[in-house]
Every structure is written in C-alpha cells, then in structure tokens.
Write an enzyme that holds these catalytic residues in place. Structure first.
Site, PDB file in Angstrom:
ATOM      1  N   ASN A   1       0.816  -1.222   0.000  1.00 19.32           N
ATOM      2  CA  ASN A   1       0.000   0.000   0.000  1.00 19.32           C
ATOM      3  C   ASN A   1       0.850   1.272   0.000  1.00 19.32           C
ATOM      4  OD1 ASN A   1      -2.002  -1.835   0.136  1.00 19.32           O
ATOM      5  ND2 ASN A   1      -2.742  -1.286   2.190  1.00 19.32           N
TER       6      ASN A   1
ATOM      7  N   HIS B   1     -16.327  36.366 -29.932  1.00 23.60           N
ATOM      8  CA  HIS B   1     -17.481  35.631 -30.499  1.00 23.60           C
ATOM      9  C   HIS B   1     -17.208  35.197 -31.943  1.00 23.60           C
ATOM     10  CE1 HIS B   1     -19.737  37.462 -27.110  1.00 23.60           C
ATOM     11  NE2 HIS B   1     -19.013  38.518 -27.417  1.00 23.60           N
TER      12      HIS B   1
ATOM     13  N   SER C   1      -6.702  13.969 -48.912  1.00 18.99           N
ATOM     14  CA  SER C   1      -7.946  13.211 -48.821  1.00 18.99           C
ATOM     15  C   SER C   1      -7.870  12.055 -49.805  1.00 18.99           C
ATOM     16  CB  SER C   1      -9.113  14.137 -49.163  1.00 18.99           C
ATOM     17  OG  SER C   1     -10.168  13.415 -49.731  1.00 18.99           O
TER      18      SER C   1
ATOM     19  N   LYS D   1      -7.150  18.496 -51.522  1.00 18.60           N
ATOM     20  CA  LYS D   1      -7.194  18.775 -50.085  1.00 18.60           C
ATOM     21  C   LYS D   1      -5.860  18.659 -49.360  1.00 18.60           C
ATOM     22  CE  LYS D   1     -10.853  18.164 -47.739  1.00 18.60           C
ATOM     23  NZ  LYS D   1     -11.644  18.966 -46.850  1.00 18.60           N
TER      24      LYS D   1
ATOM     25  N   GLU E   1      -5.904  18.615 -35.661  1.00 20.28           N
ATOM     26  CA  GLU E   1      -7.213  18.039 -35.295  1.00 20.28           C
ATOM     27  C   GLU E   1      -7.055  16.911 -34.275  1.00 20.28           C
ATOM     28  OE1 GLU E   1     -10.007  18.439 -39.189  1.00 20.28           O
ATOM     29  OE2 GLU E   1      -8.192  17.279 -39.441  1.00 20.28           O
TER      30      GLU E   1
HETATM   31  N1  ARG Z   1      -1.489  -3.640  -7.385  1.00 19.82           N
HETATM   32  C1  ARG Z   1      -1.938  -2.839  -6.295  1.00 19.82           C
HETATM   33  C2  ARG Z   1      -2.314  -1.442  -6.779  1.00 19.82           C
HETATM   34  O1  ARG Z   1      -1.961  -1.108  -7.850  1.00 19.82           O
HETATM   35  C3  ARG Z   1      -0.862  -2.716  -5.276  1.00 19.82           C
HETATM   36  C4  ARG Z   1      -1.321  -2.552  -3.886  1.00 19.82           C
HETATM   37  C5  ARG Z   1      -2.019  -3.759  -3.430  1.00 19.82           C
HETATM   38  N2  ARG Z   1      -2.307  -3.706  -2.041  1.00 19.82           N
HETATM   39  C6  ARG Z   1      -3.170  -4.562  -1.458  1.00 19.82           C
HETATM   40  N3  ARG Z   1      -3.329  -4.451  -0.198  1.00 19.82           N
HETATM   41  N4  ARG Z   1      -3.817  -5.435  -2.153  1.00 19.82           N
HETATM   42  O2  ARG Z   1      -2.975  -0.719  -6.096  1.00 19.82           O
END
Ligand code: ARG
Length: 444
Positions: free
Chosen positions: A98, A144, A265, A271, A278
């Site tokens: 995490n 405008h 084109s 063209k 674009e």
């Molecule tokens: N692959 C996960 C992501 O991109 C990584 C973190 C995963 N953590 C967990 N507790 N499952 O967020």
C-alpha cells in the site's frame, strides 16, 4: 466456446503496472538501505538484496522482462528471491504494497512532470520565435468569432505562451505535493520497526515525509491533480489548434501549416487537411475522460487503501502518453507555420473593426463614452446601408455625426495604425508585445 475467466488474471495489475518496475526497484533499494542502516536487517543481507535488485534493473535495461505476477511489487520480490534465495524476502520488512505503490507512482509522476515541463517550454520557444518573426503582422482580433479590433498576430499567439507558463507553474506546484514520501506507513498504521523515514526521503530526493500513515496510503490527490494539470494543458492546446485550423482554412488563409503536419484526402485531390492539429484537439476528450475516471474512482471509497485504487494506473498512463505525444509535436507544428501577413491585413478591412477606436477618439475629445458609442453605432449602421467602409465617409458626413471629427480621424481608421495606439501594458502595440517577449523569455 466459453472461456474460463481466471480470477487471478482479473485481479492482476501486472499488464499495466509493470511499467513502474524501475521505480519499484529504486524505491526498494532506498528502503533496504534504510533497513540495514537502522539495523533492522544485517548489512550483509542488505548488500545481497541491493546487488540482486541492481541485477534485475540491469536486466530490465537490457529488455529482460520480469515474469508476470499479481502485480509489479510481487513480481520484483519473487524475481529477487529466485535470484538470491529466501533472504530476498527480508526486503518487504516494515512496508506494505500500500505504501509501496504510492511511492512508485510518486517517483513516476515526478519524472513525467519534469519531462512535460520541458516540452511546454519547447512549445513556448516556438511561439516566441514565430512572434519575433512576424512581430508586426496585423490581423483582426475576434470576440465571439466576429471581427472585434485590430491586433498583432504575435500578440495573439503569445497568449498561448502565457497559458503554457501557467501550465508550467501548475505542474511545479503539483510537484510539491507529489514530492513527499509515503513509505513507512506500511498497510495503514505505521510500523513497530525502528525505521528512519527521513533518511529514505533524503535518499530518494523527497522534500519530506507524509504526516499521517492512513492519509499516505489512501491519498491519490496527487494523481488527480497531475491529470487535471494535463487536462488543462489539453484544453489550451485544443484552443490553439482550433485557431490554427480556422486560420489555415481557405476562407481565412492567414497561415499555412508545414506539409508534414497535414495530409491529403483519399477522394478529393486538392485537399490538405490539418490532421495533426485536429488530433491534438481530439486528444482533449480522451484526457478529460481520464480525469473523470480518476475522480469517479476515488469518490466515496472508505479509508484507507482499497483495491479499487489499482484502477488509477490505466487513466494516469493514458493521460501521460496522450499528452506527451501531443506536446512532442506541438513545438515543431508551431515552428512549421507560415504566416501570410497580406491576407491578415486584408481581413481587417471587414467588419468595421476600427469602430471602437473611433468611439475612443470622440471620448478623448470629451464626448461621454456612452454617447460616443451611440454615435459610432449609428455611423456603422449608415455605412452598412450605403455599403461603404468607415474610412469612405466624407468630411461632411462625419461632421453630421459629430462636430468633433477632424482630419486626424483618418489614422484611427487604419488597422495598422490603430495597433500602435494600444500601448497599454499587456496591450497589442508592437512596443508592448516586444516587452512581453522579453518578459516571457526571462522566465524560460
Ligand atoms: N497492485 C496494487 C495497486 O496497484 C498494489 C497494492 C495492493 N495492495 C493490497 N493491499 N492489495 O494498487
């Protein structure tokens, strides 16, 4: 035939997060250095792990792919253990995926911000070069999309260079919030190991550490903010390209684009379509889509980390790839423009473009501006009826509208004279524009 859906494939982010491999390894190296400095692992183990990570990195640089796992974090760890044995499993002490994934994203975005910042500066340089080359080309300015007042072409395109300046400042500001270390938050609660987060921050060039471990693993503001900055760049570029497309049409003929940015084109042999401009304009929708995806993704998910957040990467990468591809051609596209000053000046003859100047002329002779506005409005109506231009009115006709008109009105009716009068700071006079170029150049 019904194909079996494998849940592991469904959960896996490896197909898209493998592009974070290098950042994941660099982050891990700093983490392991800290673990060993703080004696959480032995220095011998630390060296083994770091050498293993270095070897994986070297392999990556030689196009040697890491085998697929649930995600890039597991993949690097698994590969490390394959190479150096179970000691590799010590790498994940005092951290979680995490805080690791947030770290990887921050390292990645820092790099991208720097590159995009430079690409914006390149676009500004192209604009400055065109503004210098065509400094005194006079064209109609529009509001405008109706002819409004005469302006310098250089003034008009420099407006975009100032937008890019703000875009650069926005990126710089975003960088400040990206550049804080989440690592050391572990899953969400912090860790009982005696870690040194400031040391890791120093190793990786972060300005500090995130103050709240729950915030650190829950936060994707920096991703949203960065993609918002990209969205606004896209918006600016779409407006620029719209101007270029309109100006290069047969009806305007103000500019032509270099051949390499146009294409023909398949049916109409005559063209030359402004395809590159674009496509730049078109990418805007895509990048806005990425931003909305991210905002929606983050809405209402409880603290702290939730697996939903894995879905942040595809829109982030898509926005970065789209905007880099766009910005890489913006500078040469701008540089490749050929300006047609005669056509621009010719167009200033339409639409009674000097009317405001005439009203100002009267106001300078003590006529209340509102009265002057009404007088000139009547003059224009009269000219439209007679199908003549303002500068075709005779002295006697002018006097009928106001006794304040004298011979000197003639220069107020010439667009190439009028632009010189707009000498206010930031105005369109050649002198003011020159100052603008100087000021902007000093910021690059
Ligand atoms: N692959 C996960 C992501 O991109 C990584 C973190 C995963 N953590 C967990 N507790 N499952 O967020």
């Amino acid at each position: 035939m019904k194909k079996e859906t494998k849940i592991s494939d469904f959960i896996s982010s490896f197909s898209f997060d493998q592009r974070l491999a290098e950042y994941d390894i660099l982050g891990s190296m700093a983490h392991v250095k800290m673990l060993s400095k703080c004696k959480i692992i032995s220095s011998g183990d630390g060296v083994k792990i770091i050498n293993g990570l270095k070897a994986i990195l070297k392999g990556l640089n030689n196009d040697k792919k890491i085998p697929k796992q649930e995600d890039i974090h597991y993949a690097v760890e698994k590969e490390l253990i394959r190479r150096i044995g179970p000691v590799g499993g010590k790498m994940h002490t005092a951290r979680s995926r995490n805080d690791q994934v947030s770290l990887d994203l921050r390292l990645y975005i820092r790099d991208e911000i720097r590159q995009i910042y430079d690409l914006l500066a390149d676009a500004q340089k192209s604009i400055i070069s065109q503004a210098k080359k065509n400094h005194e080309a006079v064209m109609p300015g529009y509001t405008h999309l109706q002819p409004a007042q005469p302006i310098l072409f250089s003034h008009h395109i420099l407006a975009y260079a100032w937008m890019f300046q703000r875009d650069k400042e926005r990126l710089k500001d975003c960088y400040k919030r990206v550049n804080v270390l989440p690592l050391g938050s572990a899953s969400l609660a912090g860790t009982s190991f005696p870690i040194d987060r400031k040391y890791v921050a120093k190793l990786l060039g972060f300005r500090g550490v995130m103050n709240n471990s729950i915030d650190a693993v829950s936060d994707r503001d920096f991703v949203v903010e960065f993609v918002f900055a990209l969205s606004l760049i896209a918006s600016h570029l779409s407006r620029l390209c719209e101007d270029l497309i309109v100006w290069s049409s047969a009806e305007f003929g103000f500019i032509s684009m270099a051949d390499e940015f146009t294409s023909g084109s398949s049916i109409m042999p005559q063209k030359r379509n402004p395809d590159a401009a674009e496509i730049i304009r078109g990418k805007t929708g895509r990048v806005y889509g990425d931003l909305i995806t991210l905002l929606t993704l983050m809405k209402g998910i409880p603290l702290s980390y939730n697996r939903d957040m894995q879905e942040d990467k595809p829109p982030l990468f898509d926005a970065v790839d789209s905007m880099k591809s766009v910005l890489e051609i913006t500078a040469p596209l701008l540089l490749g423009i050929t300006v047609n000053p005669e056509k621009m000046l010719e167009a200033t003859k339409n639409g009674y473009i000097c009317a405001t100047e005439v009203a100002d002329y009267l106001a300078k002779k003590n006529v209340p501006f509102r009265t002057a506005h009404k007088i000139v409005k009547d003059m224009v109506k009269y000219c439209i009826k007679k199908n003549i231009k303002l500068d075709e009115l005779t002295g006697a006709e002018l006097k009928k509208f106001s006794k304040n008109f004298n011979k000197d009105i003639s220069s107020f009716l010439k667009p190439d004279k009028v632009v010189y009068m707009k000498s206010s700071e930031g105005g369109t006079s050649p002198k003011s524009v020159k100052k603008q170029i100087k000021d902007l150049s000093s910021l690059l």
